[in-house]
Write a protein that holds these residues in place. Structure first.
Motif, PDB file in Angstrom:
ATOM      1  N   ASN A   8      29.216  37.271  38.091  1.00 30.98           N
ATOM      2  CA  ASN A   8      29.221  35.903  37.587  1.00 30.98           C
ATOM      3  C   ASN A   8      28.930  34.991  38.767  1.00 30.98           C
ATOM      4  O   ASN A   8      29.695  35.009  39.736  1.00 30.98           O
ATOM      5  N   GLY A  46      45.731  38.243  33.126  1.00 30.33           N
ATOM      6  CA  GLY A  46      44.271  38.181  33.254  1.00 30.33           C
ATOM      7  C   GLY A  46      43.789  38.694  34.602  1.00 30.33           C
ATOM      8  O   GLY A  46      44.593  39.013  35.501  1.00 30.33           O
ATOM      9  N   ALA A  47      42.455  38.748  34.726  1.00 33.67           N
ATOM     10  CA  ALA A  47      41.869  39.163  36.009  1.00 33.67           C
ATOM     11  C   ALA A  47      42.107  38.084  37.058  1.00 33.67           C
ATOM     12  O   ALA A  47      42.134  38.372  38.253  1.00 33.67           O
ATOM     13  N   THR A  48      42.301  36.840  36.596  1.00 32.02           N
ATOM     14  CA  THR A  48      42.543  35.744  37.551  1.00 32.02           C
ATOM     15  C   THR A  48      43.745  36.076  38.428  1.00 32.02           C
ATOM     16  O   THR A  48      43.674  35.976  39.655  1.00 32.02           O
ATOM     17  N   TYR A 101      31.616  33.492  41.613  1.00 31.81           N
ATOM     18  CA  TYR A 101      32.422  32.943  40.513  1.00 31.81           C
ATOM     19  C   TYR A 101      33.333  31.849  41.071  1.00 31.81           C
ATOM     20  O   TYR A 101      34.051  32.087  42.052  1.00 31.81           O
ATOM     21  N   SER A 104      39.610  39.872  28.809  1.00 30.77           N
ATOM     22  CA  SER A 104      39.195  38.505  28.467  1.00 30.77           C
ATOM     23  C   SER A 104      37.776  38.415  27.925  1.00 30.77           C
ATOM     24  O   SER A 104      37.474  37.533  27.133  1.00 30.77           O
ATOM     25  N   LYS A 105      36.886  39.302  28.370  1.00 32.80           N
ATOM     26  CA  LYS A 105      35.492  39.190  27.931  1.00 32.80           C
ATOM     27  C   LYS A 105      35.182  40.142  26.792  1.00 32.80           C
ATOM     28  O   LYS A 105      34.073  40.158  26.274  1.00 32.80           O
ATOM     29  N   ASP A 164      36.209  43.297  41.300  1.00 27.16           N
ATOM     30  CA  ASP A 164      36.481  42.599  40.043  1.00 27.16           C
ATOM     31  C   ASP A 164      35.529  43.187  38.989  1.00 27.16           C
ATOM     32  O   ASP A 164      34.334  42.892  38.980  1.00 27.16           O
ATOM     33  N   ALA A 184      32.225  31.005  30.350  1.00 33.40           N
ATOM     34  CA  ALA A 184      31.705  32.381  30.215  1.00 33.40           C
ATOM     35  C   ALA A 184      32.559  33.178  29.239  1.00 33.40           C
ATOM     36  O   ALA A 184      33.232  34.124  29.618  1.00 33.40           O
ATOM     37  N   ARG A 226      45.548  36.704  27.883  1.00 35.30           N
ATOM     38  CA  ARG A 226      45.826  36.765  29.331  1.00 35.30           C
ATOM     39  C   ARG A 226      46.346  38.151  29.732  1.00 35.30           C
ATOM     40  O   ARG A 226      47.364  38.278  30.436  1.00 35.30           O
ATOM     41  N   TYR A 233      33.408  42.650  33.823  1.00 37.65           N
ATOM     42  CA  TYR A 233      32.303  42.771  32.868  1.00 37.65           C
ATOM     43  C   TYR A 233      31.791  44.207  32.725  1.00 37.65           C
ATOM     44  O   TYR A 233      30.783  44.434  32.062  1.00 37.65           O
ATOM     45  N   SER A 273      40.368  43.021  33.004  1.00 36.93           N
ATOM     46  CA  SER A 273      41.126  42.368  31.923  1.00 36.93           C
ATOM     47  C   SER A 273      40.370  42.556  30.613  1.00 36.93           C
ATOM     48  O   SER A 273      39.268  43.115  30.597  1.00 36.93           O
TER      49      SER A 273
END
Ligand SMILES: Cc1ncc(COP(=O)(O)O)c(C=O)c1O
Length: 477
Positions: A260, A184-186, A210, A320-321, A288, A121, A328, A291, A318
């Protein structure tokens, strides 16, 4: 002030949005002729070039077609839109996820860069401001020799300032001190889960979910209570309320904006109700919002955090997208769990890499982010549209497809006989990577579903890949 200016939609976007709304409401129907450029410019009191830009925008979204010497028309779809996936009905039992090995296998097989990447993604690198970010990285590495040092939690102040400013757009009034930066969001989600739940606890999530969330829960020894989710509106709140009345839930974790893999966007009133429902029970909500900036329409939805009066919402995000997945750079605004989060962050990775945070902070401060987002959103919206059309054209009868109003993901429900893992294996042999539905649940579900990423620009190569994927799916149907 410069930031506020930049975040306001352009006039052409407002004009385009009004026409798009009239199309969605059926006031303007496929095949209808749209007002001439001159008429529209008089009606909307905007310049001719603004109207032309609005029509170009609608064309790129696949909503309008231009007929030479004739004008602009609402585009006729060659085929009717496929039906949307049904509301999910996962079992009501909580289960510890155990998908990590399968996820690793699926993604290891797709590492070959020559593949048509429809599995991960991520937006294609051409859609991201890579050259600008790299230039800034070089410049900042000279200006900030201190950036090789640890950047202890809560992390880079410049970045936290910028994120706090952007939070105004999310409906939140937060200060830089309310944020902790993360890898990151992770990491933000992982630490949030670790802060509010203990091994053996149950966390309620959307279904499908996700796979990264499921992996984090697996690592932490948590049980996933998957809940019915609507393909457009996300988590079904009545089902959540019933579940909360019956059992102890340590936390709820949602991706309210363009989830997601469903791409669902929770309506604002549901966000308010969710926050109130959890506040009454003192249950933390992990939001989260990865997006949130990728809405295809004009408005960014308010975050759940914006309704939080109790400090119970842990907001994760984050870049990231939107900017650079490889940097990160992420963050969490953990509300009343700030101290615990900071401690966990230190214990987990000590610090977030300094230089990427400075680069992101600089980009956000420049005001260029909003301009970049406008282009990115437009491109993603049009790519989602093209991919949907390709599915209509090539996939087996009975295929259902989500209709996301943001992000870049499509959730595709194939006829029940299709095994998505078999399709995944055959697609890999044909040089195409996809994400099989199996990895989006802790239960043996979604075995006939796949997630497709629409982050790549439409091209003959992509068109051929979609035709191949469709024909492989037809042989399994
Ligand atoms: C919902 C969701 N949360 C978190 C992540 C991870 O984001 P990051 O790359 O910032 O760690 C992803 C990545 O796809 C995602 O889809």
């Amino acid at each position: 002030m410069a930031m506020e200016e930049a975040s306001r939609p352009w006039r052409y976007e407002q004009v385009a949005e009004r026409l798009a709304e009239a199309m969605a409401a059926g006031t303007l129907r496929p095949g209808d002729r749209l007002p001439s450029v001159r008429q529209l410019s008089l009606r909307e009191r905007v310049s001719i070039s603004t109207v032309l830009q609005a029509y170009l925008h609608l064309e790129s979204l696949g909503l309008v077609e231009t007929r030479p010497q004739s004008g602009h028309y609402v585009r006729r779809r060659e085929r009717p839109r496929p039906e949307e996936p049904r509301v999910s009905r996962p079992p009501t039992t909580a289960k510890p996820p155990s998908n990590s090995a399968l996820v690793a296998r699926v993604y290891r097989a797709a590492r070959d860069e020559r593949m048509v990447q429809l599995g991960a993604a991520v937006p294609a690198p051409e859609l991201l401001p890579g050259p600008r970010l790299h230039r800034d990285m070089v410049m900042l590495s000279r200006q900030r020799p201190d950036a090789i040092g640890y950047d202890m939690p809560p992390g880079c102040l410049e970045l936290r300032r910028q994120v706090a400013r952007r939070a105004l757009d999310w409906g939140c009034s937060l200060s830089p001190d309310d944020f902790i930066t993360t890898c990151g969001a992770t990491e933000a989600v992982y630490l949030s889960l670790a802060a509010v739940a203990r091994a053996g606890d149950t966390v309620a999530i959307e279904s499908p979910a996700y796979y990264g969330t499921l992996q984090a829960m697996e690592l932490l020894g948590l049980r996933a209570l998957e809940l019915p989710s609507h393909p457009r509106h996300g988590l079904e709140l009545d089902a959540l309320e019933t579940a909360l009345d019956k059992r102890r839930v340590a936390a709820v974790l949602v991706v309210p904006s363009f989830s997601n893999p469903l791409g669902a966007c929770m309506p604002e009133e549901n966000r308010a109700r969710l926050v109130a429902m959890l506040a009454r029970r003192e249950i933390p909500l992990i939001e989260d919002d990865l997006y949130g900036d990728l809405h295809h329409g004009l408005e960014r939805a308010r975050t759940c955090k914006s309704f939080d009066r109790e400090g119970l919402v842990l907001l994760c995000g984050s870049v990231s997208k939107t900017l650079a997945p490889g940097f990160r750079v992420g963050w969490v605004a953990p509300g009343r769990f700030q101290e615990r989060l900071e401690l966990l962050k230190f214990a987990h990775t000590v610090a977030t890499p300094t230089l990427p945070q400075l680069v992101v902070a600089r980009f956000l401060a420049s005001g260029g982010y909003d301009k970049h987002l406008r282009t990115l959103r437009r491109r993603l919206a049009s790519q989602v549209e093209r991919m949907t059309e390709a599915i209509c054209e090539h996939f087996p009868e009975g295929t259902r497809v989500s209709r996301p109003s943001g992000g870049s993901l499509l959730w595709v429900e194939l006829p029940p006989t299709v095994d998505a893992l078999v399709l995944h294996a055959r697609a890999l042999e044909a040089g195409i990577s996809i994400a099989p539905g199996h990895i989006f649940s802790a239960q043996p579900r979604y075995t006939n579903c796949i997630r497709l990423n629409c982050g790549q620009a439409w091209s003959p190569r992509l068109e051929a890949a979609m035709a191949t994927l469709g024909s492989l799916a037809r042989t399994l149907a």
